[in-house]
Design an enzyme around this catalytic site. Structure first.
Site, short mmCIF file in Angstrom:
data_model
loop_
_atom_site.label_atom_id
_atom_site.label_comp_id
_atom_site.label_asym_id
_atom_site.label_seq_id
_atom_site.Cartn_x
_atom_site.Cartn_y
_atom_site.Cartn_z
N TYR A 23 -10.11 17.20 21.30
CA TYR A 23 -8.85 16.62 20.85
C TYR A 23 -8.94 15.93 19.50
O TYR A 23 -7.98 15.90 18.74
CB TYR A 23 -8.27 15.69 21.92
CG TYR A 23 -7.54 16.47 22.97
CD1 TYR A 23 -6.19 16.77 22.85
CD2 TYR A 23 -8.22 16.97 24.08
CE1 TYR A 23 -5.53 17.51 23.81
CE2 TYR A 23 -7.58 17.72 25.04
CZ TYR A 23 -6.22 17.99 24.90
OH TYR A 23 -5.57 18.76 25.83
N GLU A 29 0.82 -1.21 0.00
CA GLU A 29 0.00 0.00 0.00
C GLU A 29 0.86 1.27 0.00
O GLU A 29 0.48 2.30 0.57
CB GLU A 29 -0.98 -0.05 1.17
CG GLU A 29 -2.01 -1.16 0.91
CD GLU A 29 -2.97 -1.42 2.06
OE1 GLU A 29 -2.67 -1.00 3.19
OE2 GLU A 29 -4.01 -2.06 1.80
#
Length: 215
Positions: free
Chosen positions: A121, A75
């Site tokens: 976050y 990949e």
């Protein structure tokens, strides 16, 4: 210890940390990091994050030529696309983590921003997370899909496959990936219940305070 060897050790350390905590299993997932000379160190194809050998990591030079180590992940197209389109990228992490992948299977997931704004976050570390279509593992078209975003997203999730995160350096990429998985877990735990996510004003305050790309 040379910087190259230190980076090799760091890759193996963080990969094993992800594996030991169940964020990716078997021989799944791949990781890359930019070297001092502009090349890349990449986890080999078919390797387990739980037992990587620093000396066998795939090494690429600054021209993209494989010069040392085992054959790289199939990949590479994903990794190359992030390095090409986001020039600040110093590391890329791709996992097959359970909760992020599960969100891609739900028919009502927002493809343009697949993580609901539940915590500050997740916005700070990830910005908007793009859901990409399904591709056969190793299909170069995955890289084309990332390039089509023109560097606007640091994190994507491949449908029926798993998340990919880019950051300026390796540790930050790992932390961002962990935030993505935990937010996906929260989203699934809260699914079907009344939920108090962040308001548009709260989102804008976070985006402004931490200079997040939110478009």
């Amino acid at each position: 210890m040379s910087r190259d060897n230190r980076l090799r050790e760091d890759i193996c350390f963080w990969a094993k940390s992800l594996f030991d905590r169940g964020l990716t299993g078997g021989a799944s997932g791949n990781l890359s990091a930019r070297t001092e000379d502009g090349g890349l160190l990449v986890t080999p194809t078919g390797s387990s994050f739980g037992r990587l050998d620093p000396a066998r990591l795939s090494r690429f030079d600054a021209t993209g030529r494989h010069i040392d180590g085992d054959p790289p992940t199939k990949e590479m197209a994903l990794h190359d696309a992030f390095y090409e389109t986001r020039k600040t990228t110093g590391a890329v992490v791709h996992l097959h983590s359970t909760h992020a992948t599960a969100l891609t299977l739900l028919t009502d997931t927002d493809a343009d921003n697949m993580l609901p704004p539940l915590t500050a976050y997740s916005i700070m570390r990830l910005g908007k997370v793009k859901l990409l279509p399904f591709f056969r593992p190793g299909d170069p078209a995955m890289g084309d899909a990332v390039r089509s975003l023109a560097g606007r997203r640091s994190a994507v999730v491949l449908a029926n496959h798993g998340p990919v995160v880019a950051a300026k350096e390796l540790e930050a990429a790992v932390y961002a990936m962990e935030e993505l998985e935990e937010t996906a877990k929260l989203a699934l735990l809260l699914r079907g219940t009344p939920t108090l996510g962040l308001t548009e004003q709260q989102i804008r305050e976070v985006v402004t305070a931490f200079d997040v790309d939110w478009e």
